[in-house]
Write a protein that holds these residues in place. Structure first.
Motif, PDB file in Angstrom:
ATOM      1  N   ASP A 198       0.660  -1.409   0.109  1.00 38.43           N
ATOM      2  CA  ASP A 198      -0.262  -0.090   0.194  1.00 38.43           C
ATOM      3  C   ASP A 198       0.944   1.162   0.355  1.00 38.43           C
ATOM      4  O   ASP A 198       2.427   1.434   0.464  1.00 38.43           O
ATOM      5  CB  ASP A 198      -1.240  -0.149   0.931  1.00 38.43           C
ATOM      6  CG  ASP A 198       0.086  -0.110   2.817  1.00 38.43           C
ATOM      7  OD1 ASP A 198       0.807   0.725   3.027  1.00 38.43           O
ATOM      8  OD2 ASP A 198      -0.673  -0.388   3.763  1.00 38.43           O
ATOM      9  N   ILE A 199      -0.184   2.230   0.121  1.00 37.74           N
ATOM     10  CA  ILE A 199       1.006   3.422  -0.028  1.00 37.74           C
ATOM     11  C   ILE A 199       2.042   4.091   1.222  1.00 37.74           C
ATOM     12  O   ILE A 199       3.185   4.764   1.201  1.00 37.74           O
ATOM     13  CB  ILE A 199      -0.481   5.024  -0.638  1.00 37.74           C
ATOM     14  CG1 ILE A 199      -1.345   5.265   0.798  1.00 37.74           C
ATOM     15  CG2 ILE A 199      -0.847   4.738  -2.063  1.00 37.74           C
ATOM     16  CD1 ILE A 199      -2.047   6.393  -0.168  1.00 37.74           C
ATOM     17  N   GLY A 200       1.241   2.994   2.246  1.00 33.82           N
ATOM     18  CA  GLY A 200       2.030   3.703   3.513  1.00 33.82           C
ATOM     19  C   GLY A 200       3.076   2.911   3.916  1.00 33.82           C
ATOM     20  O   GLY A 200       4.327   2.822   4.427  1.00 33.82           O
ATOM     21  N   GLY A 201       3.702   1.864   2.732  1.00 33.86           N
ATOM     22  CA  GLY A 201       4.360   0.798   2.779  1.00 33.86           C
ATOM     23  C   GLY A 201       4.112  -0.600   3.285  1.00 33.86           C
ATOM     24  O   GLY A 201       4.699  -1.055   3.273  1.00 33.86           O
ATOM     25  N   ASP A 202       2.807  -0.628   3.388  1.00 30.60           N
ATOM     26  CA  ASP A 202       2.053  -1.749   4.762  1.00 30.60           C
ATOM     27  C   ASP A 202       2.398  -2.813   2.885  1.00 30.60           C
ATOM     28  O   ASP A 202       2.064  -2.833   2.551  1.00 30.60           O
ATOM     29  CB  ASP A 202       1.506  -2.186   5.041  1.00 30.60           C
ATOM     30  CG  ASP A 202       1.825  -1.244   6.649  1.00 30.60           C
ATOM     31  OD1 ASP A 202       3.171  -1.115   6.889  1.00 30.60           O
ATOM     32  OD2 ASP A 202       0.605  -1.138   6.851  1.00 30.60           O
ATOM     33  N   LEU A 203       2.675  -4.475   3.197  1.00 31.89           N
ATOM     34  CA  LEU A 203       2.220  -5.725   2.546  1.00 31.89           C
ATOM     35  C   LEU A 203       1.011  -6.043   3.352  1.00 31.89           C
ATOM     36  O   LEU A 203       1.040  -6.601   3.974  1.00 31.89           O
ATOM     37  CB  LEU A 203       3.868  -6.462   2.516  1.00 31.89           C
ATOM     38  CG  LEU A 203       3.566  -7.571   1.290  1.00 31.89           C
ATOM     39  CD1 LEU A 203       4.476  -6.839   0.449  1.00 31.89           C
ATOM     40  CD2 LEU A 203       4.718  -8.727   2.093  1.00 31.89           C
ATOM     41  N   HIS A 204       0.569  -6.359   2.246  1.00 34.61           N
ATOM     42  CA  HIS A 204      -1.023  -6.693   2.023  1.00 34.61           C
ATOM     43  C   HIS A 204      -0.624  -8.195   1.543  1.00 34.61           C
ATOM     44  O   HIS A 204      -0.708  -8.353   0.219  1.00 34.61           O
ATOM     45  CB  HIS A 204      -2.151  -6.291   1.709  1.00 34.61           C
ATOM     46  CG  HIS A 204      -2.101  -5.046   2.365  1.00 34.61           C
ATOM     47  ND1 HIS A 204      -3.033  -4.831   4.028  1.00 34.61           N
ATOM     48  CD2 HIS A 204      -2.132  -3.491   2.499  1.00 34.61           C
ATOM     49  CE1 HIS A 204      -2.742  -3.593   4.171  1.00 34.61           C
ATOM     50  NE2 HIS A 204      -2.029  -3.224   3.482  1.00 34.61           N
ATOM     51  N   VAL A 205      -1.164  -9.643   2.037  1.00 38.37           N
ATOM     52  CA  VAL A 205      -1.348 -11.309   1.304  1.00 38.37           C
ATOM     53  C   VAL A 205      -2.383 -11.382   1.573  1.00 38.37           C
ATOM     54  O   VAL A 205      -2.922 -11.620   2.083  1.00 38.37           O
ATOM     55  CB  VAL A 205       0.289 -11.713   1.955  1.00 38.37           C
ATOM     56  CG1 VAL A 205       0.369 -13.036   0.694  1.00 38.37           C
ATOM     57  CG2 VAL A 205       1.056 -10.958   1.972  1.00 38.37           C
ATOM     58  N   LEU A 206      -2.810 -11.397   0.195  1.00 35.32           N
ATOM     59  CA  LEU A 206      -4.529 -11.893   0.377  1.00 35.32           C
ATOM     60  C   LEU A 206      -5.228 -12.982  -0.810  1.00 35.32           C
ATOM     61  O   LEU A 206      -4.113 -12.827  -1.940  1.00 35.32           O
ATOM     62  CB  LEU A 206      -5.068 -10.754   0.260  1.00 35.32           C
ATOM     63  CG  LEU A 206      -5.242  -8.940   1.309  1.00 35.32           C
ATOM     64  CD1 LEU A 206      -5.707  -7.938  -0.113  1.00 35.32           C
ATOM     65  CD2 LEU A 206      -6.102  -9.846   2.512  1.00 35.32           C
ATOM     66  N   HIS A 207      -5.224 -13.882  -1.028  1.00 34.87           N
ATOM     67  CA  HIS A 207      -5.998 -14.603  -1.794  1.00 34.87           C
ATOM     68  C   HIS A 207      -6.732 -13.788  -2.578  1.00 34.87           C
ATOM     69  O   HIS A 207      -7.560 -13.298  -2.104  1.00 34.87           O
ATOM     70  CB  HIS A 207      -6.698 -15.501  -1.229  1.00 34.87           C
ATOM     71  CG  HIS A 207      -6.866 -16.627  -1.895  1.00 34.87           C
ATOM     72  ND1 HIS A 207      -8.215 -16.938  -2.409  1.00 34.87           N
ATOM     73  CD2 HIS A 207      -6.136 -18.217  -2.367  1.00 34.87           C
ATOM     74  CE1 HIS A 207      -8.195 -18.636  -3.646  1.00 34.87           C
ATOM     75  NE2 HIS A 207      -6.598 -18.891  -2.995  1.00 34.87           N
ATOM     76  N   PRO A 208      -7.034 -14.242  -3.572  1.00 31.40           N
ATOM     77  CA  PRO A 208      -7.818 -13.097  -4.280  1.00 31.40           C
ATOM     78  C   PRO A 208      -9.647 -13.548  -3.943  1.00 31.40           C
ATOM     79  O   PRO A 208     -10.813 -13.294  -4.309  1.00 31.40           O
ATOM     80  CB  PRO A 208      -7.964 -13.838  -5.498  1.00 31.40           C
ATOM     81  CG  PRO A 208      -6.574 -15.226  -6.251  1.00 31.40           C
ATOM     82  CD  PRO A 208      -6.218 -15.265  -4.290  1.00 31.40           C
ATOM     83  N   ASN A 209      -9.988 -15.393  -3.301  1.00 28.55           N
ATOM     84  CA  ASN A 209     -11.686 -14.910  -2.821  1.00 28.55           C
ATOM     85  C   ASN A 209     -11.427 -14.193  -2.122  1.00 28.55           C
ATOM     86  O   ASN A 209     -12.707 -13.750  -1.427  1.00 28.55           O
ATOM     87  CB  ASN A 209     -11.900 -16.187  -3.196  1.00 28.55           C
ATOM     88  CG  ASN A 209     -11.817 -16.990  -4.224  1.00 28.55           C
ATOM     89  OD1 ASN A 209     -12.053 -16.632  -4.998  1.00 28.55           O
ATOM     90  ND2 ASN A 209     -11.680 -18.488  -3.289  1.00 28.55           N
ATOM     91  N   GLU A 210     -10.371 -13.504  -0.951  1.00 30.06           N
ATOM     92  CA  GLU A 210     -10.894 -12.227  -0.624  1.00 30.06           C
ATOM     93  C   GLU A 210     -11.017 -10.660  -0.722  1.00 30.06           C
ATOM     94  O   GLU A 210     -11.664 -10.177   0.922  1.00 30.06           O
ATOM     95  CB  GLU A 210      -9.278 -12.145   0.767  1.00 30.06           C
ATOM     96  CG  GLU A 210      -8.938 -13.153   1.884  1.00 30.06           C
ATOM     97  CD  GLU A 210      -8.170 -13.104   2.944  1.00 30.06           C
ATOM     98  OE1 GLU A 210      -8.098 -12.486   4.111  1.00 30.06           O
ATOM     99  OE2 GLU A 210      -6.892 -13.072   1.681  1.00 30.06           O
ATOM    100  N   LEU A 211     -10.651 -10.984  -1.716  1.00 33.23           N
ATOM    101  CA  LEU A 211     -10.700  -9.346  -2.346  1.00 33.23           C
ATOM    102  C   LEU A 211     -12.233  -9.341  -3.239  1.00 33.23           C
ATOM    103  O   LEU A 211     -13.187 -10.028  -3.505  1.00 33.23           O
ATOM    104  CB  LEU A 211     -10.055  -9.700  -3.552  1.00 33.23           C
ATOM    105  CG  LEU A 211      -9.078  -9.417  -3.413  1.00 33.23           C
ATOM    106  CD1 LEU A 211      -8.138  -9.240  -4.872  1.00 33.23           C
ATOM    107  CD2 LEU A 211      -7.988  -8.167  -2.102  1.00 33.23           C
ATOM    108  N   HIS A 212     -13.074  -8.457  -2.761  1.00 35.54           N
ATOM    109  CA  HIS A 212     -14.516  -7.839  -3.109  1.00 35.54           C
ATOM    110  C   HIS A 212     -14.452  -7.061  -4.626  1.00 35.54           C
ATOM    111  O   HIS A 212     -14.687  -7.311  -5.293  1.00 35.54           O
ATOM    112  CB  HIS A 212     -14.785  -7.216  -1.936  1.00 35.54           C
ATOM    113  CG  HIS A 212     -15.266  -8.282  -1.026  1.00 35.54           C
ATOM    114  ND1 HIS A 212     -16.042  -8.021   0.194  1.00 35.54           N
ATOM    115  CD2 HIS A 212     -15.959  -8.961  -0.618  1.00 35.54           C
ATOM    116  CE1 HIS A 212     -16.479  -8.412   1.122  1.00 35.54           C
ATOM    117  NE2 HIS A 212     -15.491  -9.583   0.755  1.00 35.54           N
TER     118      HIS A 212
END
Length: 279
Positions: free
Chosen positions: A178-192
């Motif tokens: 993200d723009i704040g530098g944090d890394l997000h690790v998500l499975h596609p099915n978690e995305l809306h």
């Protein structure tokens, strides 16, 4: 009125004692999941039983409809563990509550996914003897953000097999910074949904949202094409989260709504009508 009360009391006496009613309820459960004997599993169901299953599409108001919904999955045996039972008598009925772990084993037989499940049986006296008039089964399957909703008429157990690996700790996951530098690790099915805002995109998921510096087209390339639909040039949504199309707007299962471009409307409707595996 006195005669009616007498009949009610006589009918209530048909009901077994606590240990017996639990035994009958457990017999139904074991024959449903483990032995896979539908005749025995549903033997004590009233013809007009009200059933609420663990998936949103599994509801019935008759024994026959319940049989039709369950029949496709009866070729697959499961396992039960950590069973806890309780029975309470209320007027002329018994309410039996069960909490247990349902084990779904992977097709290779080497892994298993445990689902904690609860079942509530309501037993009442009928002219044919004690019968289950209401059965409510619930678990966290539908609430699992890694899984799309179960399609009506689909084999529930095969659905779990199909998405077995989706629930793993790393398989198929995508990283976003993200723009704040944090890394997000998500499975596609978690995305809306993913919406573009100029040179950035807002990623909306089951746990919130964040903003990334990326083009929508680049994010789209990273996602499984069969599971995501472009509603218009600045919006991408998970097709499994769409619950309805009203006008030129798609409503998702979290209550959010997204506009559909007129030129994409027909293709979106066709994609939703087609089986997911063919998209």
């Amino acid at each position: 009125m006195v005669e009616t009360n007498g009949n009610q009391e006589q009918a209530a006496e048909q009901l077994p004692k606590e240990h017996a009613i639990i035994k009958l309820s457990r017999q139904s459960l074991v024959n449903h999941f483990v032995t896979r004997n539908m005749d025995v599993a549903l033997a004590h169901m009233a013809d007009d039983v009200e059933w609420l299953g663990p998936f949103a599409c599994q509801t019935a108001s008759s024994k026959k409809a319940m049989q039709d919904i369950l029949r496709p999955e009866y070729g697959i045996r499961l396992a039960l563990a950590d069973e806890r039972w309780r029975a309470r008598k209320r007027a002329g009925t018994w309410i039996v509550s069960a909490c247990y772990t349902l084990l779904v084993v992977s097709t290779d037989g080497e892994r298993s996914i445990p689902f904690e499940q609860r079942a509530t049986y309501v037993w009442a006296p009928t002219p044919d003897g004690p019968r289950i008039v209401h059965l409510h089964v619930s678990n966290t399957t539908d609430a699992n953000t890694l899984l799309p909703s179960l399609d009506t008429g689909k084999n529930a157990i095969e659905f779990l097999y199909e998405h077995f690996d989706d629930q793993g700790s790393g398989t198929g996951k995508i990283s976003f910074r993200d723009i704040g530098g944090d890394l997000h690790v998500l499975h596609p099915n978690e995305l809306h949904a993913v919406e573009s805002e100029g040179p950035r995109c807002v990623v909306k998921h089951a746990h919130g949202e964040f903003t990334v510096r990326a083009a929508l087209a680049d994010i789209e390339e990273e996602l499984p094409a069969r599971d995501f639909l472009r509603l218009h040039r600045s919006c991408l949504v998970h097709r499994g989260r769409i619950v309805s199309i009203e006008g030129y707007r798609a409503k998702l299962d979290d209550g959010s709504e997204y506009p559909i471009a007129e030129r994409r409307y027909r293709s979106v409707k066709q994609a939703l009508a087609a089986p997911r595996a063919q998209c």
